[in-house]
Design a protein around this motif. Structure first.
Motif, PDB file in Angstrom:
ATOM      1  N   TRP A 249      -7.566   1.690  -3.398  1.00 29.64           N
ATOM      2  CA  TRP A 249      -6.731   0.968  -3.942  1.00 29.64           C
ATOM      3  C   TRP A 249      -5.821   1.857  -4.985  1.00 29.64           C
ATOM      4  O   TRP A 249      -4.751   1.863  -4.827  1.00 29.64           O
ATOM      5  N   GLU A 250      -6.579   2.055  -5.750  1.00 29.19           N
ATOM      6  CA  GLU A 250      -5.779   3.055  -6.948  1.00 29.19           C
ATOM      7  C   GLU A 250      -5.325   4.248  -6.617  1.00 29.19           C
ATOM      8  O   GLU A 250      -4.103   4.729  -6.849  1.00 29.19           O
ATOM      9  N   LYS A 251      -5.993   4.979  -5.497  1.00 30.40           N
ATOM     10  CA  LYS A 251      -5.474   6.205  -5.183  1.00 30.40           C
ATOM     11  C   LYS A 251      -4.120   5.980  -4.488  1.00 30.40           C
ATOM     12  O   LYS A 251      -3.284   6.670  -4.452  1.00 30.40           O
ATOM     13  N   LYS A 252      -3.970   4.783  -3.292  1.00 31.91           N
ATOM     14  CA  LYS A 252      -2.828   4.693  -2.614  1.00 31.91           C
ATOM     15  C   LYS A 252      -1.668   4.143  -3.544  1.00 31.91           C
ATOM     16  O   LYS A 252      -0.606   4.534  -3.404  1.00 31.91           O
ATOM     17  N   LYS A 253      -2.171   3.329  -4.716  1.00 39.88           N
ATOM     18  CA  LYS A 253      -1.174   2.764  -5.473  1.00 39.88           C
ATOM     19  C   LYS A 253      -0.385   4.161  -6.424  1.00 39.88           C
ATOM     20  O   LYS A 253       0.914   3.959  -6.393  1.00 39.88           O
ATOM     21  N   GLU A 254      -1.241   4.950  -6.829  1.00 40.91           N
ATOM     22  CA  GLU A 254      -0.656   6.378  -7.557  1.00 40.91           C
ATOM     23  C   GLU A 254      -0.062   7.088  -6.751  1.00 40.91           C
ATOM     24  O   GLU A 254       1.151   7.543  -6.932  1.00 40.91           O
ATOM     25  N   LEU A 255      -0.131   6.799  -5.544  1.00 45.48           N
ATOM     26  CA  LEU A 255       0.819   7.643  -4.223  1.00 45.48           C
ATOM     27  C   LEU A 255       1.965   7.132  -4.170  1.00 45.48           C
ATOM     28  O   LEU A 255       3.067   7.835  -4.311  1.00 45.48           O
ATOM     29  N   LEU A 256       2.044   5.835  -4.356  1.00 44.03           N
ATOM     30  CA  LEU A 256       3.670   5.241  -4.284  1.00 44.03           C
ATOM     31  C   LEU A 256       4.212   5.227  -5.515  1.00 44.03           C
ATOM     32  O   LEU A 256       5.426   5.384  -5.579  1.00 44.03           O
ATOM     33  N   LEU A 257       3.575   5.286  -6.575  1.00 49.45           N
ATOM     34  CA  LEU A 257       4.167   5.249  -8.038  1.00 49.45           C
ATOM     35  C   LEU A 257       4.712   6.614  -8.080  1.00 49.45           C
ATOM     36  O   LEU A 257       5.450   6.816  -8.956  1.00 49.45           O
ATOM     37  N   GLY A 258       3.903   7.708  -7.677  1.00 51.37           N
ATOM     38  CA  GLY A 258       4.393   9.069  -7.544  1.00 51.37           C
ATOM     39  C   GLY A 258       5.800   9.286  -6.934  1.00 51.37           C
ATOM     40  O   GLY A 258       6.270  10.285  -7.104  1.00 51.37           O
ATOM     41  N   TYR A 259       6.246   8.234  -5.973  1.00 49.31           N
ATOM     42  CA  TYR A 259       7.651   8.639  -5.401  1.00 49.31           C
ATOM     43  C   TYR A 259       8.674   7.677  -6.280  1.00 49.31           C
ATOM     44  O   TYR A 259       9.747   7.717  -5.765  1.00 49.31           O
ATOM     45  N   GLY A 260       8.164   7.433  -7.417  1.00 50.71           N
ATOM     46  CA  GLY A 260       9.037   6.681  -8.348  1.00 50.71           C
ATOM     47  C   GLY A 260       9.357   5.224  -8.382  1.00 50.71           C
ATOM     48  O   GLY A 260      10.153   4.743  -9.252  1.00 50.71           O
ATOM     49  N   TRP A 261       8.040   4.708  -8.025  1.00 50.49           N
ATOM     50  CA  TRP A 261       8.360   3.110  -8.016  1.00 50.49           C
ATOM     51  C   TRP A 261       7.659   2.843  -9.429  1.00 50.49           C
ATOM     52  O   TRP A 261       6.630   3.668  -9.931  1.00 50.49           O
ATOM     53  N   SER A 262       8.039   1.645  -9.864  1.00 53.95           N
ATOM     54  CA  SER A 262       7.778   1.270 -11.190  1.00 53.95           C
ATOM     55  C   SER A 262       6.285   0.289 -10.663  1.00 53.95           C
ATOM     56  O   SER A 262       6.156  -0.073  -9.603  1.00 53.95           O
ATOM     57  N   GLY A 264       6.248  -2.810 -11.551  1.00 56.35           N
ATOM     58  CA  GLY A 264       6.624  -3.949 -11.054  1.00 56.35           C
ATOM     59  C   GLY A 264       7.347  -3.900  -9.582  1.00 56.35           C
ATOM     60  O   GLY A 264       6.945  -5.032  -8.762  1.00 56.35           O
ATOM     61  N   GLU A 265       7.960  -2.725  -9.397  1.00 53.89           N
ATOM     62  CA  GLU A 265       8.330  -2.496  -7.923  1.00 53.89           C
ATOM     63  C   GLU A 265       7.058  -2.435  -6.808  1.00 53.89           C
ATOM     64  O   GLU A 265       7.140  -2.966  -5.965  1.00 53.89           O
ATOM     65  N   PHE A 266       6.192  -1.902  -7.331  1.00 53.22           N
ATOM     66  CA  PHE A 266       4.858  -1.783  -6.488  1.00 53.22           C
ATOM     67  C   PHE A 266       4.270  -3.192  -6.319  1.00 53.22           C
ATOM     68  O   PHE A 266       4.016  -3.628  -5.184  1.00 53.22           O
ATOM     69  N   GLN A 267       4.283  -3.845  -7.297  1.00 48.62           N
ATOM     70  CA  GLN A 267       3.821  -5.308  -7.315  1.00 48.62           C
ATOM     71  C   GLN A 267       4.610  -6.279  -6.540  1.00 48.62           C
ATOM     72  O   GLN A 267       4.041  -6.996  -5.484  1.00 48.62           O
ATOM     73  N   SER A 268       5.759  -6.212  -6.400  1.00 51.03           N
ATOM     74  CA  SER A 268       6.891  -6.873  -5.891  1.00 51.03           C
ATOM     75  C   SER A 268       6.597  -6.512  -4.256  1.00 51.03           C
ATOM     76  O   SER A 268       6.839  -7.391  -3.301  1.00 51.03           O
ATOM     77  N   ALA A 269       6.621  -5.127  -3.770  1.00 50.21           N
ATOM     78  CA  ALA A 269       6.611  -4.653  -2.579  1.00 50.21           C
ATOM     79  C   ALA A 269       5.264  -5.132  -1.934  1.00 50.21           C
ATOM     80  O   ALA A 269       5.142  -5.523  -0.796  1.00 50.21           O
ATOM     81  N   PHE A 270       4.142  -5.191  -2.687  1.00 46.64           N
ATOM     82  CA  PHE A 270       2.901  -5.718  -2.127  1.00 46.64           C
ATOM     83  C   PHE A 270       3.012  -6.996  -1.701  1.00 46.64           C
ATOM     84  O   PHE A 270       2.426  -7.495  -0.832  1.00 46.64           O
ATOM     85  N   VAL A 271       3.583  -7.835  -2.715  1.00 46.55           N
ATOM     86  CA  VAL A 271       3.563  -9.303  -2.481  1.00 46.55           C
ATOM     87  C   VAL A 271       4.509  -9.742  -1.155  1.00 46.55           C
ATOM     88  O   VAL A 271       4.444 -10.425  -0.417  1.00 46.55           O
ATOM     89  N   LEU A 272       5.734  -8.811  -0.989  1.00 45.71           N
ATOM     90  CA  LEU A 272       6.656  -9.065   0.057  1.00 45.71           C
ATOM     91  C   LEU A 272       5.688  -8.486   1.323  1.00 45.71           C
ATOM     92  O   LEU A 272       5.785  -9.166   2.311  1.00 45.71           O
ATOM     93  N   PRO A 299      14.128   5.195  -4.575  1.00 44.04           N
ATOM     94  CA  PRO A 299      12.745   4.476  -4.334  1.00 44.04           C
ATOM     95  C   PRO A 299      12.970   2.867  -4.511  1.00 44.04           C
ATOM     96  O   PRO A 299      12.218   2.206  -3.637  1.00 44.04           O
ATOM     97  N   LEU A 300      13.900   2.209  -5.263  1.00 45.49           N
ATOM     98  CA  LEU A 300      14.126   0.922  -5.298  1.00 45.49           C
ATOM     99  C   LEU A 300      14.353   0.299  -3.885  1.00 45.49           C
ATOM    100  O   LEU A 300      14.108  -0.566  -3.439  1.00 45.49           O
TER     101      LEU A 300
END
Length: 383
Positions: A249-262, A264-272, A299-300
């Motif tokens: 989970w943390e590895k995949k999350k860091e991958l997405l954050l590495g593309y410029g997501w904040s 909050g954006e990660f959290q919002s995308a996962f909820v959607l 990224p947004l």
């Protein structure tokens, strides 16, 4: 003692060595039985009667010994009479060779006929027996039928039971009283509708096989993220959390954050779109590289439309982008909400961008409709 293993005694004789006398035992080696010869009937039966390759037969012969062919012959006749094709029998015996020596009347016939009564047959029936050696060992009356009754109480019909088993035949390995029942009760206590629980059971039964304390932890984490238990996304989020280790989970999350997501954006995308985190790392990287580098989204823009990660890059994203790019370059459209254009269904997309412009750009539209997909542009877009 070890010196005597595999030896046969013959009379000893005495020789004189200097002033001493030495007695020695003359021995000869007796060969051990050849294991291949010992298993020759088993291997030949598995190859000639069951259709296994020599390699598979040799492997299976370690698990089953055929001393006479009466019982396995009756098993094969029964399987053929029940509609099992040759390849079904090869698959079944390769994975469960003990099937051949099981009791036909006490074990095989009652169990196979029970599953057939649910509407299961063909590959589904073979798959369930291949995947679970416990079915052969389990009591039909005391274990299998109670489990199926429990399953039917959740999913409603025999047809849905078959769908559930098709998605995960290993659900038979679950401790449904100690594990699945408490996990389902947990979801009910959260206010999850029965229809959503049924859908989770039918599509991802392994989620409900998760250890009770860890399942409760996953449910609590999903609630803390802001998921509404009354919505379908809640159970999909639980499914995602239970199917991933915390490290992954943390590895995949860091991958997405590495593309410029904040965060909050990660959290919002996962909820959607909870299935976002079920997407492979490779797919995430290919889609992100395409959208950010080729299409030019930021990224947004991507975080707002996380369903994009569930779309095929070659089958949807690239062809649609190819069409939209040409329509914009020809001045036929000034602007398109690209994120939305990528995720809408085919009917909506074609109505808005294909039918609308087929008179003004017939060659372009024909290429899209014919599936040629602007091959030159596709090559440029691939990452």
């Amino acid at each position: 003692m070890l010196a005597f293993i595999g030896k046969a005694f013959v009379p000893y004789r005495t020789i004189e060595v200097g002033a001493s006398y030495v007695r020695y035992i003359k021995t000869k080696t007796i060969p051990f039985p050849n294991s291949t010869e010992k298993n020759s009937l088993t291997v030949s039966y598995l190859t000639e009667s069951c259709g296994l390759s020599l390699d598979k037969a040799s492997s299976a012969s370690r698990l089953v010994k055929i001393r006479n062919t009466e019982k396995p012959d009756s098993v094969l006749r029964f399987l053929h009479s029940q509609g099992f094709a040759k390849h079904d029998i090869v698959t079944l015996i390769s994975k469960q060779p003990r099937f051949l020596v099981a009791s036909l009347e006490k074990t095989l016939r009652p169990k196979i006929e029970f599953f057939q009564s649910l509407g299961m047959g063909g590959e589904d029936l073979t798959k369930i027996f291949c995947a679970n050696d416990r079915i052969l060992k389990s009591s039909l009356e005391n274990q299998i039928i109670p489990f199926i009754d429990f399953l039917k109480g959740i999913v409603g019909t025999n047809e849905n039971v078959v769908i559930t088993l098709r998605h995960s035949s290993r659900v038979f390995n679950a401790q449904f009283v100690k594990v699945m029942m408490p996990n389902i009760s947990n979801l009910r206590e959260q206010g999850v509708p029965e229809g959503h629980i049924r859908r989770l059971m039918m599509c991802y039964p392994r989620s409900l096989m998760f250890r009770v304390d860890l399942f409760e932890e996953a449910v609590n984490e999903v609630k803390a993220m802001g998921f509404d238990p009354a919505r379908k996304s809640f159970v999909w989020a639980v499914r995602t959390k239970t199917c991933m280790s915390k490290a992954n989970w943390e590895k995949k999350k860091e991958l997405l954050l590495g593309y410029g997501w904040s965060e909050g954006e990660f959290q919002s995308a996962f909820v959607l779109q909870p299935n976002l985190m079920a997407t492979s790392d490779r797919k995430i990287m290919k889609v992100m590289d395409f959208l950010l580098t080729i299409v030019g989204l930021n990224p947004l823009d991507v975080a707002v439309y996380p369903n994009i990660f569930l779309c095929s890059l070659e089958g949807r994203l690239i062809p649609r982008w190819s069409l939209l790019k040409i329509l914009m370059s020809e001045g036929l459209i000034k602007h398109a909400d690209l994120g939305c254009a990528f995720i809408v269904n085919n009917n909506y997309f074609e109505k808005k961008y294909v039918i609308e412009y087929e008179k003004n750009a017939p060659e372009i539209i024909k290429a899209y409709q014919d599936g040629t997909r602007f091959k030159g542009l596709v090559a440029d877009c691939k990452t």
